[in-house]
Design a protein around this motif. Structure first.
Motif, PDB file in Angstrom:
ATOM      1  N   PHE A  64      -6.593  10.767  -0.504  1.00  0.00           N
ATOM      2  CA  PHE A  64      -6.837  11.689   0.601  1.00  0.00           C
ATOM      3  C   PHE A  64      -5.587  12.473   1.007  1.00  0.00           C
ATOM      4  O   PHE A  64      -5.543  13.057   2.085  1.00  0.00           O
ATOM      5  N   GLY A  65      -4.592  12.477   0.153  1.00  0.00           N
ATOM      6  CA  GLY A  65      -3.411  13.272   0.426  1.00  0.00           C
ATOM      7  C   GLY A  65      -2.539  12.734   1.530  1.00  0.00           C
ATOM      8  O   GLY A  65      -1.687  13.462   2.065  1.00  0.00           O
ATOM      9  N   LEU A  66      -2.708  11.461   1.878  1.00  0.00           N
ATOM     10  CA  LEU A  66      -1.911  10.853   2.944  1.00  0.00           C
ATOM     11  C   LEU A  66      -0.640  10.261   2.339  1.00  0.00           C
ATOM     12  O   LEU A  66      -0.419   9.056   2.288  1.00  0.00           O
ATOM     13  N   THR A  67       0.208  11.148   1.868  1.00  0.00           N
ATOM     14  CA  THR A  67       1.373  10.730   1.089  1.00  0.00           C
ATOM     15  C   THR A  67       2.497  10.177   1.952  1.00  0.00           C
ATOM     16  O   THR A  67       3.517   9.727   1.413  1.00  0.00           O
ATOM     17  N   ASP A  68       2.325  10.215   3.271  1.00  0.00           N
ATOM     18  CA  ASP A  68       3.370   9.674   4.153  1.00  0.00           C
ATOM     19  C   ASP A  68       3.206   8.182   4.400  1.00  0.00           C
ATOM     20  O   ASP A  68       3.989   7.588   5.144  1.00  0.00           O
ATOM     21  N   ARG A  69       2.224   7.551   3.784  1.00  0.00           N
ATOM     22  CA  ARG A  69       1.927   6.134   4.055  1.00  0.00           C
ATOM     23  C   ARG A  69       1.432   5.464   2.781  1.00  0.00           C
ATOM     24  O   ARG A  69       1.245   6.102   1.754  1.00  0.00           O
ATOM     25  N   GLY A  70       1.211   4.157   2.858  1.00  0.00           N
ATOM     26  CA  GLY A  70       0.669   3.427   1.722  1.00  0.00           C
ATOM     27  C   GLY A  70       1.698   2.696   0.886  1.00  0.00           C
ATOM     28  O   GLY A  70       1.333   1.887   0.042  1.00  0.00           O
ATOM     29  N   THR A  71       2.975   2.965   1.104  1.00  0.00           N
ATOM     30  CA  THR A  71       4.036   2.234   0.422  1.00  0.00           C
ATOM     31  C   THR A  71       5.162   1.940   1.405  1.00  0.00           C
ATOM     32  O   THR A  71       5.290   2.606   2.438  1.00  0.00           O
ATOM     33  N   ILE A  72       5.970   0.942   1.059  1.00  0.00           N
ATOM     34  CA  ILE A  72       7.137   0.602   1.872  1.00  0.00           C
ATOM     35  C   ILE A  72       8.348   1.237   1.211  1.00  0.00           C
ATOM     36  O   ILE A  72       8.839   0.767   0.181  1.00  0.00           O
ATOM     37  N   ALA A  73       8.808   2.335   1.774  1.00  0.00           N
ATOM     38  CA  ALA A  73       9.947   3.066   1.231  1.00  0.00           C
ATOM     39  C   ALA A  73      10.568   3.877   2.356  1.00  0.00           C
ATOM     40  O   ALA A  73       9.890   4.232   3.342  1.00  0.00           O
ATOM     41  N   VAL A  74      11.831   4.185   2.213  1.00  0.00           N
ATOM     42  CA  VAL A  74      12.527   4.983   3.219  1.00  0.00           C
ATOM     43  C   VAL A  74      11.835   6.333   3.361  1.00  0.00           C
ATOM     44  O   VAL A  74      11.503   7.001   2.375  1.00  0.00           O
ATOM     45  N   GLY A  75      11.593   6.736   4.593  1.00  0.00           N
ATOM     46  CA  GLY A  75      10.943   7.996   4.883  1.00  0.00           C
ATOM     47  C   GLY A  75       9.447   7.895   5.088  1.00  0.00           C
ATOM     48  O   GLY A  75       8.828   8.843   5.584  1.00  0.00           O
ATOM     49  N   LYS A  76       8.857   6.759   4.739  1.00  0.00           N
ATOM     50  CA  LYS A  76       7.416   6.585   4.914  1.00  0.00           C
ATOM     51  C   LYS A  76       7.108   6.130   6.340  1.00  0.00           C
ATOM     52  O   LYS A  76       7.936   5.525   7.019  1.00  0.00           O
ATOM     53  N   LYS A  77       5.882   6.425   6.767  1.00  0.00           N
ATOM     54  CA  LYS A  77       5.413   5.992   8.074  1.00  0.00           C
ATOM     55  C   LYS A  77       5.450   4.459   8.136  1.00  0.00           C
ATOM     56  O   LYS A  77       5.061   3.779   7.187  1.00  0.00           O
ATOM     57  N   ALA A  78       5.904   3.931   9.256  1.00  0.00           N
ATOM     58  CA  ALA A  78       6.079   2.486   9.398  1.00  0.00           C
ATOM     59  C   ALA A  78       4.772   1.816   9.772  1.00  0.00           C
ATOM     60  O   ALA A  78       4.587   1.304  10.885  1.00  0.00           O
ATOM     61  N   ASP A  79       3.820   1.836   8.838  1.00  0.00           N
ATOM     62  CA  ASP A  79       2.565   1.098   8.943  1.00  0.00           C
ATOM     63  C   ASP A  79       2.679  -0.108   8.022  1.00  0.00           C
ATOM     64  O   ASP A  79       2.775   0.047   6.793  1.00  0.00           O
ATOM     65  N   LEU A  80       2.666  -1.309   8.602  1.00  0.00           N
ATOM     66  CA  LEU A  80       2.993  -2.512   7.845  1.00  0.00           C
ATOM     67  C   LEU A  80       2.144  -3.702   8.281  1.00  0.00           C
ATOM     68  O   LEU A  80       1.604  -3.715   9.395  1.00  0.00           O
ATOM     69  N   ASN A  81       2.064  -4.672   7.397  1.00  0.00           N
ATOM     70  CA  ASN A  81       1.456  -5.966   7.706  1.00  0.00           C
ATOM     71  C   ASN A  81       2.410  -7.082   7.334  1.00  0.00           C
ATOM     72  O   ASN A  81       3.035  -7.038   6.262  1.00  0.00           O
ATOM     73  N   VAL A  82       2.540  -8.064   8.200  1.00  0.00           N
ATOM     74  CA  VAL A  82       3.264  -9.298   7.904  1.00  0.00           C
ATOM     75  C   VAL A  82       2.206 -10.389   7.818  1.00  0.00           C
ATOM     76  O   VAL A  82       1.502 -10.660   8.799  1.00  0.00           O
ATOM     77  N   ILE A  83       2.082 -11.004   6.625  1.00  0.00           N
ATOM     78  CA  ILE A  83       0.931 -11.861   6.329  1.00  0.00           C
ATOM     79  C   ILE A  83       1.389 -13.230   5.849  1.00  0.00           C
ATOM     80  O   ILE A  83       2.191 -13.331   4.912  1.00  0.00           O
ATOM     81  N   ASP A  84       0.860 -14.261   6.483  1.00  0.00           N
ATOM     82  CA  ASP A  84       1.044 -15.627   5.997  1.00  0.00           C
ATOM     83  C   ASP A  84      -0.043 -15.870   4.960  1.00  0.00           C
ATOM     84  O   ASP A  84      -1.150 -16.310   5.294  1.00  0.00           O
ATOM     85  N   LEU A  85       0.263 -15.559   3.701  1.00  0.00           N
ATOM     86  CA  LEU A  85      -0.762 -15.579   2.667  1.00  0.00           C
ATOM     87  C   LEU A  85      -1.352 -16.971   2.474  1.00  0.00           C
ATOM     88  O   LEU A  85      -2.556 -17.115   2.226  1.00  0.00           O
ATOM     89  N   ASP A  86      -0.535 -18.010   2.593  1.00  0.00           N
ATOM     90  CA  ASP A  86      -1.045 -19.364   2.414  1.00  0.00           C
ATOM     91  C   ASP A  86      -2.072 -19.719   3.492  1.00  0.00           C
ATOM     92  O   ASP A  86      -3.029 -20.465   3.233  1.00  0.00           O
TER      93      ASP A  86
END
Length: 587
Positions: A509-531
């Motif tokens: 959808f052309g939302l290239t400012d998000r979806g990865t963790i990298a410098v310059g990207k929007k700070a949308d994140l999850n911290v997950i206790d996978l276990d």
């Protein structure tokens, strides 16, 4: 450097598909400003922070982007947008399947509600009471939504059904052929919507999608001249995604899908926009999906971007006493449901005399004018495809877990076994009826769809099908079932399933400012206790406007969800922060 938020010591899965690494993340002004890999013994990221989140022992992943939801009405009254926001989703795209609420001519609001209720099983009374309205054009709708403060970001597509009804009136609503003047008027609306920030245009062509009065969604039978004109208008407005539920998507026609792909391929090559369509395995032709994937891959090689939207698990419905079930038309059940509140009804259903009476009675006839009123008969004849969902939920059950098999094991008839299974968990237990994506009795076909290079994850229907499904929990299911727990076949790498629902969906959808963790990207994140990550059983709640009901499915194990650098959920609990906003296309 001074950070608004630091996340330290987590195992970073950055959304690109690359290997995980131990690292720290610095956030300022809603943006990721530093990503630091840490070796053994390295100190944490230096610099003061307003808040530091110790992520030791957890996975740090991008926020998830759900591209197939129906929050078009809910977004006008609900700033939390659950259940999606409880599953690590930080951006949703609504306006799918050719239905929405803009544009709308004054006085036609109730018609749009009835269309949405019929197609997406969202209670009409809830929509009537909850939607604020206050718009006519699609641009006005975006402005109203753009003024909302939300827990997550939302993007919207303009829907073929609303465009047709607005431009053509009753002729459009009843699927009459469009004249050249009609097509010109619709094209103007679509182009202006794309210019105003629509992320796409959606249409439905499957006969499975009908309004509450039984009429197919406007646009179901649209001719090529109409479809191509609207595609060109979308491209002229700046380019976006052309999304549709194609003819034959629900298995009602196994010849049509090939014809649909042919015109989609030509349209995609002409307008240079992505086309995304619903793809599921249907019993009528259990291998048709594979042919559609191969055609899509060939189209990519020829320069036409066709993206089948695929599901993470079987596509069907949930049955149980809180929703649709096999006994709704038994006289004793009808009487008790009218007399008792929900808790009392659950208790009465467990009484031996009540149970015996309901099981012995004949059904009252269905009302043809009531939506889904014949579901009880459908449920009664599905006993050999119904499975108790259980706790934890099992979406890949074995044949020995059907209601029919359990009945034989217990020495009772299938309806008795079904009744007793639904009595569990305080008469709140649900049965799984996998209508699609389960012709092989396992998830192998789904895995092949998920791993195909043309396939994109979608079809969660977040906010819709309130009494039948709750697939907004796909993100958690991908992490638990596919990356960690699956026992009946091959799993998928964690890095892959995170990329699939973050980077790949955002990019479509052309939302290239998000979806990865990298410098310059929007700070949308999850911290997950996978276990500890756990998907809870679905349950019915009655929290929609006008007391409307909906199935919700919770999860535990999300330590934090972060939207635009702001923690919106801690340990699964809403913090009250509302950094989410409308996302407009890059026009």
């Amino acid at each position: 450097m001074v950070f608004d938020l630091k996340i330290t010591g987590g195992t970073v899965v950055d959304g690109t598909g690359a290997d995980r690494f131990l690292g720290d993340i610095g956030i300022a002004g809603g943006t990721i400003v530093e990503v630091r890999r840490r070796g053994p013994g390295d100190p944490p990221l230096e610099g003061a922070a307003a808040e530091t989140l110790d992520a030791t022992g957890t996975i740090v992943a991008p926020g998830f982007v759900d591209i197939h939801t129906h929050y078009d009405g809910q977004v006008s009254w609900d700033d939390l947008l659950e259940p999606s926001s409880g599953h690590g989703v930080t951006t949703v795209v609504m306006g799918n399947c050719g239905v929405g609420f803009a544009p709308v001519r004054p006085g036609r609001e109730e018609w749009l509600i009835e269309l949405m209720e019929g197609v997406e099983d969202i209670p009409g009374a809830a929509l009537s009471e909850g939607i604020s309205w206050g718009w006519e054009s699609y641009a006005d709708y975006l402005d109203v939504i753009g003024g909302r403060k939300l827990a997550i970001d939302v993007g919207s597509q303009i829907a073929h059904g609303t465009v047709r009804a607005y431009a053509m009136g009753e002729r459009g609503a009843r699927n009459e052929p469009a004249t050249p003047d009609d097509i010109a008027a619709m094209s103007r609306i679509v182009r202006e919507a794309a210019e105003a920030g629509a992320l796409g245009f959606s249409s439905s062509r499957t006969l499975a999608h009908r309004a509450i009065d039984g009429e197919p969604v406007p646009g179901t039978f649209a001719a090529e001249d109409e479809l191509f004109a609207l595609g060109r208008a979308l491209a002229d407005g700046g380019g976006a995604v052309f999304e549709l539920a194609p003819q034959g998507a629900a298995g009602e026609d196994i010849v049509a899908p090939g014809k649909e792909l042919e015109w989609m391929r030509r349209l995609g090559a002409e307008i240079d926009c992505a086309l995304s369509f619903a793809l599921i395995q249907v019993d009528a032709d259990p291998n048709l999906w594979r042919e559609q994937l191969e055609i899509s891959a060939a189209a990519h090689e020829a320069g036409s971007r066709l993206y089948p939207q695929v599901a993470a698990r079987p596509f069907g419905m949930l049955l149980g006493f809180p929703g649709h079930h096999a006994f709704t038309h038994r006289p004793t059940y009808r009487r008790l449901a009218a007399e008792c509140d929900r808790e009392e009804l659950a208790a009465r259903l467990a009484e031996p005399a009540v149970r015996a009476a309901i099981l012995a009675e004949d059904d009252l006839p269905p009302d043809p004018d009531v939506l889904f009123d014949g579901m009880f008969a459908f449920a009664q004849h599905a006993v050999d495809r119904l499975y108790p969902l259980g706790d934890p939920p099992d979406y890949e059950p074995t044949p020995d877990r059907t209601v029919t098999a359990i009945a034989a094991e217990r020495g009772v008839d299938p309806l008795t076994a079904m009744y007793d299974l639904m009595l569990e968990n305080g008469a709140g237990a649900m049965l799984l009826l996998p209508l699609y994506n389960y012709a092989d009795g396992n998830h192998d076909a789904i895995r092949e769809m998920l791993t195909h290079p043309a396939g994109v994850l979608g079809l969660s229907d977040g906010g819709a099908h309130c009494s039948m499904i709750c697939d907004a929990s796909y993100p958690t299911f991908l992490l638990t079932h596919w990356a960690r727990d699956r026992s009946r076949g091959d799993r998928l790498p964690l890095e892959y399933v995170i990329r699939k629902q973050a980077h790949d969906t955002a990019q479509l959808f052309g939302l290239t400012d998000r979806g990865t963790i990298a410098v310059g990207k929007k700070a949308d994140l999850n911290v997950i206790d996978l276990d500890a990550l756990t998907l809870h059983p679905p349950r019915m709640v009655y929290d929609l406007p006008a007391g409307g009901r909906r199935l919700v499915q919770g999860a535990s194990g999300y330590v934090a969800t972060i939207v635009g650098g702001v923690v919106t959920r801690r340990d699964g609990v809403d913090t009250g922060a509302r950094p989410g906003r409308l996302v407009r296309g890059a026009r």
